[in-house]
Design a protein around this motif. Structure first.
Motif, PDB file in Angstrom:
ATOM      1  N   ALA A   1       0.858  -1.183   0.000  1.00  0.00           N
ATOM      2  CA  ALA A   1       0.000   0.000   0.000  1.00  0.00           C
ATOM      3  C   ALA A   1       0.894   1.232   0.000  1.00  0.00           C
ATOM      4  O   ALA A   1       2.105   1.151   0.235  1.00  0.00           O
ATOM      5  N   LEU A   2       0.303   2.384  -0.266  1.00  0.00           N
ATOM      6  CA  LEU A   2       1.025   3.649  -0.306  1.00  0.00           C
ATOM      7  C   LEU A   2       0.741   4.430   0.972  1.00  0.00           C
ATOM      8  O   LEU A   2      -0.397   4.482   1.430  1.00  0.00           O
ATOM      9  N   GLY A   3       1.792   5.026   1.545  1.00  0.00           N
ATOM     10  CA  GLY A   3       1.617   5.829   2.750  1.00  0.00           C
ATOM     11  C   GLY A   3       2.303   7.177   2.621  1.00  0.00           C
ATOM     12  O   GLY A   3       3.405   7.269   2.078  1.00  0.00           O
ATOM     13  N   SER A   4       1.668   8.216   3.142  1.00  0.00           N
ATOM     14  CA  SER A   4       2.289   9.550   3.114  1.00  0.00           C
ATOM     15  C   SER A   4       3.316   9.707   4.219  1.00  0.00           C
ATOM     16  O   SER A   4       4.245  10.498   4.110  1.00  0.00           O
ATOM     17  N   ASP A   5       3.147   8.963   5.320  1.00  0.00           N
ATOM     18  CA  ASP A   5       3.997   9.058   6.504  1.00  0.00           C
ATOM     19  C   ASP A   5       4.172  10.503   6.977  1.00  0.00           C
ATOM     20  O   ASP A   5       5.276  10.926   7.321  1.00  0.00           O
ATOM     21  N   ILE A   6       3.082  11.258   6.999  1.00  0.00           N
ATOM     22  CA  ILE A   6       3.118  12.554   7.692  1.00  0.00           C
ATOM     23  C   ILE A   6       3.553  12.305   9.123  1.00  0.00           C
ATOM     24  O   ILE A   6       3.071  11.380   9.763  1.00  0.00           O
ATOM     25  N   GLY A   7       4.528  13.058   9.770  1.00  0.00           N
ATOM     26  CA  GLY A   7       5.140  14.189   9.245  1.00  0.00           C
ATOM     27  C   GLY A   7       6.516  14.079   8.619  1.00  0.00           C
ATOM     28  O   GLY A   7       7.042  15.108   8.213  1.00  0.00           O
ATOM     29  N   ALA A   8       7.167  12.894   8.557  1.00  0.00           N
ATOM     30  CA  ALA A   8       8.399  12.817   7.768  1.00  0.00           C
ATOM     31  C   ALA A   8       8.074  12.996   6.299  1.00  0.00           C
ATOM     32  O   ALA A   8       8.834  13.615   5.553  1.00  0.00           O
ATOM     33  N   GLY A   9       6.943  12.449   5.868  1.00  0.00           N
ATOM     34  CA  GLY A   9       6.444  12.756   4.537  1.00  0.00           C
ATOM     35  C   GLY A   9       6.026  14.204   4.463  1.00  0.00           C
ATOM     36  O   GLY A   9       5.567  14.785   5.458  1.00  0.00           O
ATOM     37  N   THR A  10       6.160  14.800   3.302  1.00  0.00           N
ATOM     38  CA  THR A  10       5.978  16.255   3.200  1.00  0.00           C
ATOM     39  C   THR A  10       4.672  16.669   2.540  1.00  0.00           C
ATOM     40  O   THR A  10       4.472  17.854   2.282  1.00  0.00           O
ATOM     41  N   SER A  11       3.761  15.727   2.289  1.00  0.00           N
ATOM     42  CA  SER A  11       2.478  16.106   1.696  1.00  0.00           C
ATOM     43  C   SER A  11       1.409  15.082   2.026  1.00  0.00           C
ATOM     44  O   SER A  11       1.650  13.875   1.975  1.00  0.00           O
ATOM     45  N   PHE A  12       0.203  15.585   2.353  1.00  0.00           N
ATOM     46  CA  PHE A  12      -0.959  14.710   2.508  1.00  0.00           C
ATOM     47  C   PHE A  12      -1.476  14.214   1.162  1.00  0.00           C
ATOM     48  O   PHE A  12      -2.280  13.279   1.113  1.00  0.00           O
ATOM     49  N   SER A  13      -1.045  14.807   0.075  1.00  0.00           N
ATOM     50  CA  SER A  13      -1.599  14.509  -1.238  1.00  0.00           C
ATOM     51  C   SER A  13      -1.132  13.157  -1.757  1.00  0.00           C
ATOM     52  O   SER A  13       0.076  12.913  -1.909  1.00  0.00           O
ATOM     53  N   ALA A  14      -2.087  12.277  -2.060  1.00  0.00           N
ATOM     54  CA  ALA A  14      -1.737  11.000  -2.684  1.00  0.00           C
ATOM     55  C   ALA A  14      -1.061  11.231  -4.028  1.00  0.00           C
ATOM     56  O   ALA A  14      -0.156  10.478  -4.416  1.00  0.00           O
ATOM     57  N   LEU A  15      -1.482  12.261  -4.744  1.00  0.00           N
ATOM     58  CA  LEU A  15      -0.870  12.553  -6.040  1.00  0.00           C
ATOM     59  C   LEU A  15       0.610  12.887  -5.880  1.00  0.00           C
ATOM     60  O   LEU A  15       1.455  12.416  -6.647  1.00  0.00           O
ATOM     61  N   LYS A  16       0.941  13.704  -4.886  1.00  0.00           N
ATOM     62  CA  LYS A  16       2.344  14.047  -4.642  1.00  0.00           C
ATOM     63  C   LYS A  16       3.144  12.816  -4.234  1.00  0.00           C
ATOM     64  O   LYS A  16       4.303  12.644  -4.635  1.00  0.00           O
ATOM     65  N   ASN A  17       2.541  11.949  -3.438  1.00  0.00           N
ATOM     66  CA  ASN A  17       3.238  10.737  -3.019  1.00  0.00           C
ATOM     67  C   ASN A  17       3.406   9.755  -4.173  1.00  0.00           C
ATOM     68  O   ASN A  17       4.417   9.056  -4.256  1.00  0.00           O
ATOM     69  N   MET A  18       2.444   9.715  -5.090  1.00  0.00           N
ATOM     70  CA  MET A  18       2.619   8.913  -6.302  1.00  0.00           C
ATOM     71  C   MET A  18       3.772   9.437  -7.142  1.00  0.00           C
ATOM     72  O   MET A  18       4.555   8.671  -7.713  1.00  0.00           O
ATOM     73  N   SER A  19       3.871  10.754  -7.225  1.00  0.00           N
ATOM     74  CA  SER A  19       4.969  11.371  -7.969  1.00  0.00           C
ATOM     75  C   SER A  19       6.314  10.969  -7.365  1.00  0.00           C
ATOM     76  O   SER A  19       7.256  10.612  -8.089  1.00  0.00           O
ATOM     77  N   ASP A  20       6.403  11.005  -6.042  1.00  0.00           N
ATOM     78  CA  ASP A  20       7.643  10.592  -5.392  1.00  0.00           C
ATOM     79  C   ASP A  20       7.911   9.102  -5.597  1.00  0.00           C
ATOM     80  O   ASP A  20       9.073   8.688  -5.744  1.00  0.00           O
ATOM     81  N   ALA A  21       6.861   8.299  -5.607  1.00  0.00           N
ATOM     82  CA  ALA A  21       7.044   6.862  -5.846  1.00  0.00           C
ATOM     83  C   ALA A  21       7.630   6.608  -7.237  1.00  0.00           C
ATOM     84  O   ALA A  21       8.487   5.736  -7.413  1.00  0.00           O
ATOM     85  N   TYR A  22       7.169   7.372  -8.209  1.00  0.00           N
ATOM     86  CA  TYR A  22       7.725   7.234  -9.562  1.00  0.00           C
ATOM     87  C   TYR A  22       9.212   7.573  -9.567  1.00  0.00           C
ATOM     88  O   TYR A  22      10.023   6.882 -10.203  1.00  0.00           O
ATOM     89  N   LYS A  23       9.588   8.622  -8.846  1.00  0.00           N
ATOM     90  CA  LYS A  23      11.000   9.020  -8.801  1.00  0.00           C
ATOM     91  C   LYS A  23      11.854   7.953  -8.128  1.00  0.00           C
ATOM     92  O   LYS A  23      12.978   7.673  -8.561  1.00  0.00           O
TER      93      LYS A  23
END
Length: 430
Positions: free
Chosen positions: A314-336
């Motif tokens: 599954a995908l997790g934002s891990d707020i607050g080490a993660g820097t965005s609540f946005s699933a779209l932003k986290n998908m972008s980081d996953a691609y990178k």
């Protein structure tokens, strides 16, 4: 009955496991989502006669109707320390996380923090989440109370920590068991809430506390276990010193009986082959937290290893080490992360992991994650063209796969027009 018109996209199965990607999803360019008593009745193409058939159609023509996002790992008390500068995991916990979590012994403080946190989830289109509170019983109580108001699907449970943390953040093996048991009795399966026994990570729980966590699991077989695993190399070495008689970091959890179908292991970066085998054989789930892993410099999640071993992810934002609540932003980081690791992470992989795949990893796919009839009408309405740049990029694109990729790479909370839970609008941009 409610009727919504728009572009409809949802998954029927995992795109990585079918011969033809097109068989894994349903895409209707101009469709109707019809709900009844908060659940999906049907999705189908819009027809001219529908204008007369239904008195009221909520018209989102030109917008994307997508199942609500699933965030499988984040910390609501860490919202206020998001974007804290310059440390790796273990120092970051001491410098930023623990001081912030000490405040959650105060009910009034926890209430306003939980309300803001859940509001951010909804503003970003997230309708289902697995959430860490703090060691304080009241922090879990408050989160459940506020989530129930919005009828959200939330998995949570008070954190267990009886060593290697500041005095104000320690429980004991026995008090942690007692508090958890009382919370389970009150909140597990109340509304759409589920309880997770939540050892923060192996270093902050004594062997006795892990034994008591297993006792809870045995007493309540359908509860969840959520914790952290192999996020940071220094953390892995620390676990090796604290548990010298165990085979590995994953082995600690497994040998204490905490792996299994409802067990969620955030990060899971630095695993050896034997640990991946344990994950596979116990049907434990890994939670990929790309934003947090990049931000703290923890390492790169091996999605290919998870796939090879048949491990649910599954995908997790891990707020607050993660820097965005946005699933779209986290998908972008996953691609990178995928590009740095030399494997392919397609937009279909991303959107599956953030919707039906996430729900499946959490064992909630029988009630949410796509638009199958009878599931809760949890969905988000997305604007393809939330900025001038996005509009320009989307204009020439032809296929749904191309459009989704541009959306996930350029999108964020600005794209969220509305968020619905069980057919009720819980967030609106305007």
């Amino acid at each position: 009955m409610q009727v919504f018109r728009g572009t409809i996209f949802h998954f029927l199965s995992n795109p990585a496991l079918v011969k033809r990607e097109e068989d894994s999803y349903q895409f209707i360019n101009d469709g109707l989502l019809i709900t009844e008593q908060g659940k999906v009745r049907e999705v189908r193409p819009f027809q001219k006669e529908d204008k007369n058939k239904y008195k009221v159609i909520q018209d989102y023509s030109g917008k994307l109707l997508l199942p609500g996002f699933v965030d499988a790992h984040l910390h609501y008390p860490q919202t206020e320390i998001i974007a804290s500068y310059g440390e790796q995991l273990l120092i970051w916990l001491q410098k930023y996380t623990y001081p912030a979590e000490l405040k959650f012994s105060d009910r009034a403080y926890a209430v306003q923090a939980a309300q803001f946190f859940l509001g951010e989830l909804l503003r970003n289109g997230t309708t289902c989440a697995a959430v860490f509170p703090t060691v304080h019983k009241i922090s879990a109580e408050v989160l459940f109370e506020q989530a129930l108001v919005n009828n959200m699907s939330i998995i949570s449970g008070k954190v267990l920590m009886d060593r290697n943390a500041p005095e104000g953040l320690l429980d004991s093996a026995d008090s942690g068991y007692k508090d958890s048991r009382e919370l389970i009795e009150k909140w597990h399966h109340t509304g759409r809430l589920r309880y997770a026994v939540t050892p923060r990570f192996a270093p902050t729980s004594s062997p006795h506390q892990l034994e008591m966590a297993l006792k809870l699991k045995e007493e309540y077989p359908d509860i969840y276990i959520q914790t952290h695993l192999s996020e940071n190399e220094a953390e892995v070495e620390w676990v090796r010193r604290l548990f010298p008689d165990h085979s590995s970091y994953m082995g600690v959890y497994h040998e204490f009986g905490l792996t299994g179908h409802h067990s969620l292991f955030a990060h899971s970066i630095h695993l050896n082959d034997a640990e991946w085998t344990i994950m596979q054989e116990t049907n434990s789930a890994a939670v990929f937290c790309p934003s947090a892993n990049l931000f703290l410099g923890s390492g790169l999640f091996e999605l290919n290893k998870a796939r090879e071993n048949g491990v649910p992810v599954a995908l997790g934002s891990d707020i607050g080490a993660g820097t965005s609540f946005s699933a779209l932003k986290n998908m972008s980081d996953a691609y990178k992360v995928s590009r740095l690791s030399g494997y392919s992470f397609s937009p279909l992989d991303s959107f599956y992991m953030a919707t039906l795949g996430g729900a499946s990893a959490l064992d909630l796919d029988s009630e949410t994650g796509n638009f199958s009839a009878g599931k809760y009408a949890d969905f988000v309405v997305l604007d393809w063209n939330a900025s001038a740049l996005q509009a320009r990029r989307q204009q020439p694109l032809q296929t749904i796969k191309e459009k989704l990729f541009a959306l996930m790479m350029l999108g964020d909370d600005r794209n969220v027009v509305a968020t619905y839970i069980a057919g009720q609008k819980r967030y609106s941009k305007v």
